[in-house]
Design a protein around this motif. Structure first.
Motif, PDB file in Angstrom:
ATOM      1  N   ILE A 387      32.326  45.711  22.816  1.00  0.00           N
ATOM      2  CA  ILE A 387      32.911  44.513  23.408  1.00  0.00           C
ATOM      3  C   ILE A 387      32.695  43.300  22.514  1.00  0.00           C
ATOM      4  O   ILE A 387      31.800  43.275  21.666  1.00  0.00           O
ATOM      5  N   GLU A 390      33.591  38.687  26.310  1.00  0.00           N
ATOM      6  CA  GLU A 390      34.268  37.808  27.262  1.00  0.00           C
ATOM      7  C   GLU A 390      33.918  38.235  28.688  1.00  0.00           C
ATOM      8  O   GLU A 390      34.022  39.410  29.046  1.00  0.00           O
ATOM      9  N   ALA A 392      34.242  37.446  32.983  1.00  0.00           N
ATOM     10  CA  ALA A 392      35.019  36.762  34.024  1.00  0.00           C
ATOM     11  C   ALA A 392      34.543  37.180  35.403  1.00  0.00           C
ATOM     12  O   ALA A 392      34.260  38.360  35.646  1.00  0.00           O
ATOM     13  N   ASP A 394      35.992  37.042  39.152  1.00  0.00           N
ATOM     14  CA  ASP A 394      37.277  36.839  39.831  1.00  0.00           C
ATOM     15  C   ASP A 394      37.067  36.834  41.345  1.00  0.00           C
ATOM     16  O   ASP A 394      36.934  37.882  41.982  1.00  0.00           O
ATOM     17  N   ASN A 411      34.684  31.827  40.869  1.00  0.00           N
ATOM     18  CA  ASN A 411      35.603  32.115  39.763  1.00  0.00           C
ATOM     19  C   ASN A 411      35.027  31.515  38.491  1.00  0.00           C
ATOM     20  O   ASN A 411      34.601  30.354  38.473  1.00  0.00           O
ATOM     21  N   ASN A 413      35.295  31.960  33.945  1.00  0.00           N
ATOM     22  CA  ASN A 413      35.791  32.591  32.725  1.00  0.00           C
ATOM     23  C   ASN A 413      34.957  32.095  31.556  1.00  0.00           C
ATOM     24  O   ASN A 413      34.883  30.883  31.299  1.00  0.00           O
ATOM     25  N   LYS A 447      35.631  40.818  41.775  1.00  0.00           N
ATOM     26  CA  LYS A 447      35.232  41.697  40.673  1.00  0.00           C
ATOM     27  C   LYS A 447      34.650  40.883  39.516  1.00  0.00           C
ATOM     28  O   LYS A 447      34.950  39.696  39.355  1.00  0.00           O
ATOM     29  N   THR A 449      34.291  41.202  35.335  1.00  0.00           N
ATOM     30  CA  THR A 449      34.847  41.947  34.205  1.00  0.00           C
ATOM     31  C   THR A 449      34.193  41.509  32.901  1.00  0.00           C
ATOM     32  O   THR A 449      33.749  40.373  32.747  1.00  0.00           O
ATOM     33  N   ASP A 451      35.350  41.738  28.904  1.00  0.00           N
ATOM     34  CA  ASP A 451      36.501  42.050  28.052  1.00  0.00           C
ATOM     35  C   ASP A 451      37.619  42.727  28.845  1.00  0.00           C
ATOM     36  O   ASP A 451      38.292  43.645  28.359  1.00  0.00           O
ATOM     37  N   GLY A 452      37.782  42.317  30.080  1.00  0.00           N
ATOM     38  CA  GLY A 452      38.833  42.853  30.935  1.00  0.00           C
ATOM     39  C   GLY A 452      38.465  44.137  31.648  1.00  0.00           C
ATOM     40  O   GLY A 452      39.241  44.624  32.478  1.00  0.00           O
ATOM     41  N   HIS A 453      37.285  44.698  31.378  1.00  0.00           N
ATOM     42  CA  HIS A 453      36.849  45.944  32.024  1.00  0.00           C
ATOM     43  C   HIS A 453      36.005  45.595  33.249  1.00  0.00           C
ATOM     44  O   HIS A 453      34.992  44.890  33.133  1.00  0.00           O
ATOM     45  N   ASN A 454      36.419  46.094  34.398  1.00  0.00           N
ATOM     46  CA  ASN A 454      35.633  45.889  35.611  1.00  0.00           C
ATOM     47  C   ASN A 454      34.295  46.608  35.447  1.00  0.00           C
ATOM     48  O   ASN A 454      34.258  47.810  35.159  1.00  0.00           O
TER      49      ASN A 454
END
Length: 626
Positions: A387, A390, A392, A394, A411, A413, A447, A449, A451-454
């Motif tokens: 990774i 990043e 996040a 949500d 929330n 980021n 959720k 995350t 790098d966009g992976h939960n």
């Protein structure tokens, strides 16, 4: 707020009351939290399927056990010979007045051989089964320990450490005796009794019927007593567990005990817990001791009944004892075989105590093994690829206890490589935020995350390999300094470990230790200052080389001079990495790319130090008080 969520959990202080009145209190707590003075409630009692589950641990050693069983059957048959020898001697040798001298010598030699064979068999059976029993227990203990490693924090949050420890140690140790001697001994005795009963019917079915009529009620009594013994042993185990939990708690808090002069008060509490154990033990023993007089009573009835029947046969027109229907030798042999009940019955009575304790142990051991981790890999979980960092959040909501949210609709980021500082009042949820990122707990809604992976969709191992954590509470393992630094990445070289220590300025105190990096540390790092322990843990986190680094109050016990050195190292270390820093010292968080003020279950303020100071809000008030 998190503080409000915990406020319904009543304060408990042993300062305020003596142990003798603890049982009269009824504590109403929102979560299932067990304390040292509270008996544990098991969801499942000992059942047949537990026995079959135990037999799965026996399966790898089935050849050895089958061999022992074969020997048991052979020796069980051999054990029937001495009363038969006695009958032959009485009926043939004595009556023949010396005509069967050779036969007598042969019988005595055979008798001696049987005795010698029994001694040799008992020695090897005990030795083999002791080894096998401890191997079985080793396998059980390994599985218990392995499952404990998988369980999430909420399992350990819900009970004292001592009550977990006693399951892995005392309860499993007790099973060693069960597998090595008790179970096999009971099986040997039961087989011996079955063979004796069969042979009694071969000798004379009338006398055997009298014996059986006395033995059947005795067996029923045994099972009834066992049922109550099992219940009482469970009660006793609860009290032992409570006492062990209190001992463990006091060992961990020994410094506080001495600092507040609590030795006498704590000893009084311990005495109360020990009295509870002794009270349950006496109840257990009183019932257990009824086995022996009951057994002696039924056996005496069987002997008396046999003689009454023989007397009736001899005086009431039947074939008398010496008139061809029953010889003196047969009667002597029969009484001898009846005497063979005594040993097995005594053994079974003695083993009932161990068996009832073991069954209650099995319940508690399997309670650990049956506990499913609340945090686990999904069936379709995949490895988290390398990774950038990043992160996040949500619309994340989280509650330790249902209905009492700690975070609501958060929330966030965070671009890769940024340093995020989390501040706010105690109990606002700062540590909760990073715990959700590391997936020490699962979110209630929303959720998280990377790098966009939960994080809930990837394997825990792959996630935590790339997310390094240094918690507020330091822990030093028994071993060398080098082994403690290498703990997070066993493959790290000595050079990498030394470099990590130098990066956080831990090398300065390490090199002063006798043995340097080879210095042996005791559990909890006795002899090291609090600051030195934290520096060592900091080096442990650095050597793991994570893409995301979490520092949860990591510099709270480091002096200002040492913290300044660490800050210089962190500037280089954190460059290009995503980091989350929880700290109360402004010097630690001023240089963060973004500061998050956590309050009222969400992010109340966000920005750089300068931006938040200009805003003159919650962060400004916090900074003004430092």
């Amino acid at each position: 707020m998190i503080k409000a969520a915990f406020s319904t959990d009543p304060e408990f202080s042993v300062f305020s009351f003596h142990l003798s009145v603890i049982d009269s209190f009824q504590f109403k707590i929102m979560a299932e939290r067990n304390r040292f003075f509270e008996d544990e409630r098991l969801d499942e009692r000992f059942k047949g399927r537990m026995l079959f589950r135990i037999l799965r641990y026996v399966k790898p050693y089935r050849k050895t056990i089958a061999f022992i069983f074969a020997l048991m059957l052979v020796m069980g048959l051999v054990a029937l010979l001495p009363p038969l020898f006695n009958r032959i001697i009485i009926d043939r040798v004595f009556e023949a007045q010396g005509a069967y001298v050779r036969l007598a010598i042969g019988i005595m030699a055979a008798w001696a051989s049987v005795a010698a064979a029994d001694v040799i068999y008992t020695f090897f059976r005990s030795r083999i089964m002791a080894k096998t029993g401890y191997k079985i227990v080793r396998d059980i203990r390994r599985d218990v320990f392995y499952n404990l490693q998988k369980l999430a924090f909420d399992y350990y949050d819900s009970r004292p450490a001592g009550k977990v420890l006693v399951r892995v140690t005392n309860y499993v140790d007790d099973l060693a005796n069960i597998f090595s001697s008790t179970i096999i001994g009971m099986i040997v005795d039961v087989i011996k009794m079955i063979l004796v009963t069969f042979w009694l019917f071969v000798l004379d079915w009338r006398l055997a019927s009298v014996t059986l009529a006395c033995m059947i009620p005795l067996c029923g009594l045994f099972f009834t007593i066992y049922h109550f013994l099992h219940k009482r042993s469970g009660d006793m185990r609860n009290k032992i567990s409570n006492r062990t939990a209190y001992i463990a708690e006091n060992i961990n808090g020994s410094f506080v005990t001495k600092a507040f002069g609590r030795a006498k008060t704590n000893t009084a509490i311990y005495d109360g817990l020990s009295k509870d154990v002794n009270k349950r033990w006496r109840r257990f023993i009183r019932l257990n001791e009824t086995l022996w007089p009951s057994m002696d009573g039924f056996y005496s009835l069987a002997v008396i009944g046999t003689y009454i029947l023989v007397l009736w046969l001899a005086t009431n027109g039947g074939a008398g004892v010496t008139a061809g229907g029953m010889s003196i030798g047969l009667l002597s042999s029969f009484i001898g075989y009846m005497g063979m009940y005594v040993g097995p019955l005594n053994n079974i009575a003695a083993q009932f105590q161990g068996l009832s304790l073991a069954s209650s142990n099995v319940e508690r051991i399997f309670e650990v093994m049956n506990t499913e981790p609340s945090i686990f890999d999904k069936p379709n979980a995949y490895e988290l690829p390398p990774i950038a960092g990043e992160v996040a959040f949500d619309n994340v909501t989280f509650a330790y206890e249902k209905g009492h949210n700690i975070l609501e609709n958060v929330n966030l980021n965070v671009p890769a490589g940024k340093c995020i500082a989390l501040v706010g009042p105690t109990g606002a949820g700062k540590s909760t935020v990073v715990n959700l990122l590391s997936r020490f707990y699962d979110v209630t809604a929303g959720k998280v995350t990377v790098d966009g992976h939960n994080v809930a969709d990837v394997t825990l191992q792959s996630l935590r390999e790339q997310v390094g954590v240094m918690m507020q509470d330091t822990f030093i393992f028994g071993g060398t300094v080098m082994e403690n630094i290498r703990f997070g990445r066993p493959s790290a070289t000595d050079g990498e470990c030394i470099k990590a220590a130098e990066t956080v300025y831990a090398s300065e105190f390490i090199e002063k230790l006798s043995g340097g990096y080879g210095h042996q540390l005791s559990e909890q790092g006795a002899g090291l200052s609090v600051g030195e322990k934290q520096l060592l843990c900091f080096a442990r986190a650095v050597v793991a080389d994570p893409k995301i680094l979490i520092l949860d109050e990591a510099t709270s016990s480091v002096d200002s001079e040492t913290e300044a050195k660490i800050q210089l190292a962190l500037n280089a270390l954190l460059r290009g990495r995503t980091s989350f820093v929880i700290a109360h010292r402004l010097s630690t968080i001023k240089k963060a790319d973004c500061i998050l003020y956590i309050a009222d279950k969400n992010i109340a303020e966000a920005g750089t130090h300068e931006q938040l100071m200009e805003k003159r809000g919650l962060y400004y008030k916090l900074a003004a008080n430092h």
